[in-house]
Motif scaffolding. Structure first.
Motif, PDB file in Angstrom:
ATOM      1  N   GLY A  85       7.207   4.995  13.913  1.00  0.00           N
ATOM      2  CA  GLY A  85       6.739   4.071  12.863  1.00  0.00           C
ATOM      3  C   GLY A  85       6.596   4.671  11.476  1.00  0.00           C
ATOM      4  O   GLY A  85       5.849   4.148  10.647  1.00  0.00           O
ATOM      5  N   LEU A  86       7.339   5.737  11.177  1.00  0.00           N
ATOM      6  CA  LEU A  86       7.224   6.343   9.839  1.00  0.00           C
ATOM      7  C   LEU A  86       7.634   5.368   8.730  1.00  0.00           C
ATOM      8  O   LEU A  86       7.016   5.327   7.662  1.00  0.00           O
ATOM      9  N   VAL A  87       8.656   4.557   9.010  1.00  0.00           N
ATOM     10  CA  VAL A  87       9.136   3.630   7.981  1.00  0.00           C
ATOM     11  C   VAL A  87       8.030   2.632   7.609  1.00  0.00           C
ATOM     12  O   VAL A  87       7.731   2.431   6.426  1.00  0.00           O
ATOM     13  N   ASP A  88       7.403   2.038   8.627  1.00  0.00           N
ATOM     14  CA  ASP A  88       6.326   1.064   8.383  1.00  0.00           C
ATOM     15  C   ASP A  88       5.207   1.748   7.579  1.00  0.00           C
ATOM     16  O   ASP A  88       4.658   1.173   6.633  1.00  0.00           O
ATOM     17  N   TYR A  89       4.875   2.988   7.973  1.00  0.00           N
ATOM     18  CA  TYR A  89       3.771   3.709   7.342  1.00  0.00           C
ATOM     19  C   TYR A  89       4.055   3.959   5.856  1.00  0.00           C
ATOM     20  O   TYR A  89       3.206   3.715   5.006  1.00  0.00           O
ATOM     21  N   LEU A  90       5.263   4.407   5.551  1.00  0.00           N
ATOM     22  CA  LEU A  90       5.575   4.724   4.147  1.00  0.00           C
ATOM     23  C   LEU A  90       5.711   3.448   3.315  1.00  0.00           C
ATOM     24  O   LEU A  90       5.311   3.407   2.153  1.00  0.00           O
ATOM     25  N   LYS A  91       6.270   2.411   3.931  1.00  0.00           N
ATOM     26  CA  LYS A  91       6.461   1.157   3.173  1.00  0.00           C
ATOM     27  C   LYS A  91       5.110   0.559   2.755  1.00  0.00           C
ATOM     28  O   LYS A  91       5.031  -0.096   1.723  1.00  0.00           O
ATOM     29  N   LYS A  92       4.068   0.802   3.559  1.00  0.00           N
ATOM     30  CA  LYS A  92       2.730   0.297   3.197  1.00  0.00           C
ATOM     31  C   LYS A  92       2.281   0.873   1.861  1.00  0.00           C
ATOM     32  O   LYS A  92       1.499   0.270   1.145  1.00  0.00           O
ATOM     33  N   SER A  93       2.799   2.066   1.513  1.00  0.00           N
ATOM     34  CA  SER A  93       2.443   2.683   0.225  1.00  0.00           C
ATOM     35  C   SER A  93       3.522   2.409  -0.826  1.00  0.00           C
ATOM     36  O   SER A  93       3.656   3.152  -1.789  1.00  0.00           O
ATOM     37  N   LYS A  94       4.319   1.386  -0.588  1.00  0.00           N
ATOM     38  CA  LYS A  94       5.350   0.947  -1.550  1.00  0.00           C
ATOM     39  C   LYS A  94       6.421   2.009  -1.794  1.00  0.00           C
ATOM     40  O   LYS A  94       6.992   2.097  -2.877  1.00  0.00           O
ATOM     41  N   ILE A  95       6.662   2.850  -0.790  1.00  0.00           N
ATOM     42  CA  ILE A  95       7.735   3.854  -0.922  1.00  0.00           C
ATOM     43  C   ILE A  95       9.027   3.203  -0.414  1.00  0.00           C
ATOM     44  O   ILE A  95       9.013   2.531   0.631  1.00  0.00           O
ATOM     45  N   ASP A  96      10.133   3.378  -1.146  1.00  0.00           N
ATOM     46  CA  ASP A  96      11.419   2.845  -0.678  1.00  0.00           C
ATOM     47  C   ASP A  96      11.951   3.742   0.428  1.00  0.00           C
ATOM     48  O   ASP A  96      12.136   4.946   0.209  1.00  0.00           O
ATOM     49  N   VAL A  97      12.179   3.165   1.599  1.00  0.00           N
ATOM     50  CA  VAL A  97      12.638   3.956   2.751  1.00  0.00           C
ATOM     51  C   VAL A  97      13.848   3.281   3.360  1.00  0.00           C
ATOM     52  O   VAL A  97      13.857   2.053   3.520  1.00  0.00           O
ATOM     53  N   PHE A  98      14.822   4.084   3.731  1.00  0.00           N
ATOM     54  CA  PHE A  98      15.982   3.552   4.440  1.00  0.00           C
ATOM     55  C   PHE A  98      15.868   3.946   5.910  1.00  0.00           C
ATOM     56  O   PHE A  98      15.921   5.127   6.250  1.00  0.00           O
ATOM     57  N   GLY A  99      15.717   2.937   6.766  1.00  0.00           N
ATOM     58  CA  GLY A  99      15.604   3.184   8.208  1.00  0.00           C
ATOM     59  C   GLY A  99      14.912   1.990   8.836  1.00  0.00           C
ATOM     60  O   GLY A  99      14.222   1.235   8.151  1.00  0.00           O
ATOM     61  N   PRO A 100      15.086   1.785  10.147  1.00  0.00           N
ATOM     62  CA  PRO A 100      14.486   0.639  10.811  1.00  0.00           C
ATOM     63  C   PRO A 100      12.980   0.792  11.021  1.00  0.00           C
ATOM     64  O   PRO A 100      12.471   1.913  11.141  1.00  0.00           O
ATOM     65  N   ASN A 101      12.292  -0.339  11.089  1.00  0.00           N
ATOM     66  CA  ASN A 101      10.851  -0.314  11.357  1.00  0.00           C
ATOM     67  C   ASN A 101      10.596  -0.015  12.840  1.00  0.00           C
ATOM     68  O   ASN A 101      11.520   0.063  13.644  1.00  0.00           O
ATOM     69  N   LYS A 102       9.304   0.137  13.150  1.00  0.00           N
ATOM     70  CA  LYS A 102       8.914   0.570  14.496  1.00  0.00           C
ATOM     71  C   LYS A 102       9.375  -0.419  15.572  1.00  0.00           C
ATOM     72  O   LYS A 102       9.850  -0.016  16.632  1.00  0.00           O
ATOM     73  N   MET A 103       9.249  -1.693  15.281  1.00  0.00           N
ATOM     74  CA  MET A 103       9.640  -2.708  16.272  1.00  0.00           C
ATOM     75  C   MET A 103      11.148  -2.645  16.525  1.00  0.00           C
ATOM     76  O   MET A 103      11.594  -2.589  17.670  1.00  0.00           O
ATOM     77  N   ALA A 104      11.942  -2.609  15.452  1.00  0.00           N
ATOM     78  CA  ALA A 104      13.403  -2.572  15.611  1.00  0.00           C
ATOM     79  C   ALA A 104      13.844  -1.260  16.256  1.00  0.00           C
ATOM     80  O   ALA A 104      14.834  -1.217  16.996  1.00  0.00           O
ATOM     81  N   ALA A 105      13.096  -0.181  16.001  1.00  0.00           N
ATOM     82  CA  ALA A 105      13.453   1.124  16.565  1.00  0.00           C
ATOM     83  C   ALA A 105      13.281   1.157  18.078  1.00  0.00           C
ATOM     84  O   ALA A 105      13.763   2.070  18.750  1.00  0.00           O
ATOM     85  N   GLN A 106      12.621   0.114  18.629  1.00  0.00           N
ATOM     86  CA  GLN A 106      12.536   0.016  20.089  1.00  0.00           C
ATOM     87  C   GLN A 106      13.921  -0.124  20.728  1.00  0.00           C
ATOM     88  O   GLN A 106      14.090   0.098  21.912  1.00  0.00           O
ATOM     89  N   LEU A 107      14.903  -0.529  19.930  1.00  0.00           N
ATOM     90  CA  LEU A 107      16.274  -0.616  20.461  1.00  0.00           C
ATOM     91  C   LEU A 107      16.708   0.739  21.019  1.00  0.00           C
ATOM     92  O   LEU A 107      17.497   0.814  21.948  1.00  0.00           O
ATOM     93  N   GLU A 108      16.189   1.817  20.427  1.00  0.00           N
ATOM     94  CA  GLU A 108      16.463   3.148  20.994  1.00  0.00           C
ATOM     95  C   GLU A 108      15.265   3.648  21.796  1.00  0.00           C
ATOM     96  O   GLU A 108      15.439   4.325  22.813  1.00  0.00           O
ATOM     97  N   GLY A 109      14.070   3.310  21.344  1.00  0.00           N
ATOM     98  CA  GLY A 109      12.851   3.862  21.943  1.00  0.00           C
ATOM     99  C   GLY A 109      12.613   3.376  23.361  1.00  0.00           C
ATOM    100  O   GLY A 109      11.993   4.065  24.156  1.00  0.00           O
ATOM    101  N   SER A 110      13.100   2.182  23.690  1.00  0.00           N
ATOM    102  CA  SER A 110      12.898   1.656  25.046  1.00  0.00           C
ATOM    103  C   SER A 110      14.173   0.978  25.530  1.00  0.00           C
ATOM    104  O   SER A 110      14.598  -0.044  24.995  1.00  0.00           O
ATOM    105  N   LYS A 111      14.762   1.562  26.565  1.00  0.00           N
ATOM    106  CA  LYS A 111      15.993   0.980  27.107  1.00  0.00           C
ATOM    107  C   LYS A 111      15.693  -0.402  27.697  1.00  0.00           C
ATOM    108  O   LYS A 111      16.543  -1.285  27.691  1.00  0.00           O
TER     109      LYS A 111
END
Ligand code: AMP
Ligand code: GLY
Length: 420
Positions: free
Chosen positions: A77-103
């Protein structure tokens, strides 16, 4: 502009190198980076689990864009965390990252949206799994549900092999296991299909084939990847359309129905059976070493592409590629993927003088007092672009022989299906 890359592998060195070409960027940071990135970026030694420290550093330095390379911080969830501080981040959020995180998350999307994939079952304990297998025909594929760096997958030809897999998974070899997955074995040829997404639009981002086994002829243990080539020999317009219509678009719809979206690189691992694509797995990032193979072919400014993704305007950019063939060979520490010695000097690395279309990306390396040492299993990536795969491989092997590193080894047969 200032840009920061999260990660320390060959993939991240390749991303740094590509961004370095952009005249809009005047400073690159790599968290924590390696000896290769230290030549073109400022390496920042922060533990990637320490999100708050990463955020403070980014805000203090006014870094304009962050690119997250590896899966773990994405799944955490690094993307979600950084975006909360208005940082521009390229990468999927924690929920979408489940596509790899959980088969299992991915398999459930496949089931709901009729995405072609191997038939599967989910099992909760050793007894349930063993009873099922007594009435099944082999081979079967047994998978841990967790992130397992490509290692939690067993292809089992009999009940004996399956029992070992089941015990190892439920005994926690890949982290606490509440479930495991048994899949039908798909007999075809593998291909990796990459796409880039801005949350609203997406574009294709190349194809590749990697070699995961440690020994020549694709034998021996699984590794993170011993080499790759791009494009895949299987891709054609008709297959591309099937992959997009039958696999990628329904997956994006599935995410959208979960009230989320996909932004970042998406790596679709496929088995092609009689010209039909079946999803084997998603990775929510570029592949390694596929990234080192594909990015040198990119002719459009990568920074422009990433910024257009952050603005959800990827549709307005035309992504141009060289039509050369690209091949990458990984030099590893002797012993990998099992135990290997660390901190061994790579003495001759400064003797490598790369020609046009030749690239050297570092992975597990560090620099100390001007000397370069191997710190990881996969150490260096040699990539070459050429009109044909054979010439690309020859130019790479010439460079690796010049390196003559006594603690290293590599596969001389990368790309054999497109060469021999
Ligand atoms: P994964 O981590 O899911 O990509 O699996 C690692 C490797 O195992 C893949 O790259 C394939 O070579 C192989 N594999 C995984 N699932 C299957 C399957 N259902 N049938 C055949 N091979 C598979
Ligand atoms: N080369 C395989 C991966 O990056 O997962």
């Amino acid at each position: 502009m200032k840009v920061g890359i999260i990660g320390s592998g060959g993939r991240e060195h390749a991303i740094c190198s590509q961004l370095k070409k952009s005249d809009k960027i005047h400073e690159i940071y790599c968290f924590p980076g390696n000896a290769g990135t230290s030549k073109i970026a400022k390496n920042v030694d922060i533990d990637l689990n320490k999100f708050e420290e990463i955020k403070k550093y980014i805000l203090n330095q006014n870094i304009n864009l962050i690119v997250v390379g590896p899966e773990k911080p994405l799944v955490d969830g690094l993307v979600d965390y950084l975006k909360k501080s208005k940082i521009d981040v390229f990468g999927p959020n924690k929920m979408a990252a489940q596509l790899e995180g959980s088969k299992i998350f991915t398999k459930k999307i496949c089931e709901k949206y009729k995405i072609p994939t191997a038939k599967f079952g989910i099992f909760k304990n050793i007894n349930e799994t063993t009873n099922f297998l007594k009435n099944t025909s082999f081979p079967v594929v047994i998978k841990a549900d967790n992130l397992a760096s490509g290692k939690g997958v067993y292809i089992c030809k009999d009940l004996n092999e399956a029992s070992t897999a089941i015990e190892e998974i439920f005994n926690g070899k890949f982290g606490k296991a509440e479930n495991l997955l048994i899949e039908e074995y798909l007999d075809g040829e593998e291909m990796s299909f990459f796409s880039i997404h801005d949350g609203k639009n997406f574009k294709c981002f190349g194809t590749a084939q990697d070699h995961k086994r440690v020994l020549e002829g694709d034998n021996g243990k699984n590794t993170g990847g011993m080499g790759a080539y791009s494009p895949s020999r299987l891709i054609n317009k008709e297959l591309e359309k099937k992959i997009i219509d039958k696999i990628i678009k329904p997956t994006l719809k599935g995410l959208s129905n979960l009230n989320t979206e996909y932004q970042g690189f998406l790596y679709t691992g496929l088995m092609i059976v009689k010209n039909e694509p079946y999803l084997i797995e998603y990775n929510v990032r570029m592949g390694d070493p596929e990234c080192q193979t594909i990015l040198p072919k990119l002719e459009t400014d990568l920074f422009d592409i990433l910024i257009s993704c952050c603005k959800r305007k990827l549709n307005e950019i035309d992504i141009k590629w060289s039509n050369k063939k690209s091949l990458c060979v990984v030099v590893c520490s002797k012993g990998y993927p099992d135990t290997f010695d660390k901190n061994i000097e790579i003495e001759n690395i400064n003797k490598i003088d790369l020609q046009d279309n030749e690239y050297l990306f570092h992975a597990g390396t560090k620099i100390e007092n001007g000397k370069i040492y191997a710190t990881g299993g996969r150490v260096l990536n040699f990539t070459s672009l050429s009109d044909d795969f054979l010439k690309a491989r020859e130019s790479i092997i010439k460079n690796i022989l010049k390196l003559d590193w006594s603690n290293g080894f590599f596969r001389k047969d990368i790309g054999y299906k497109v060469i021999d």
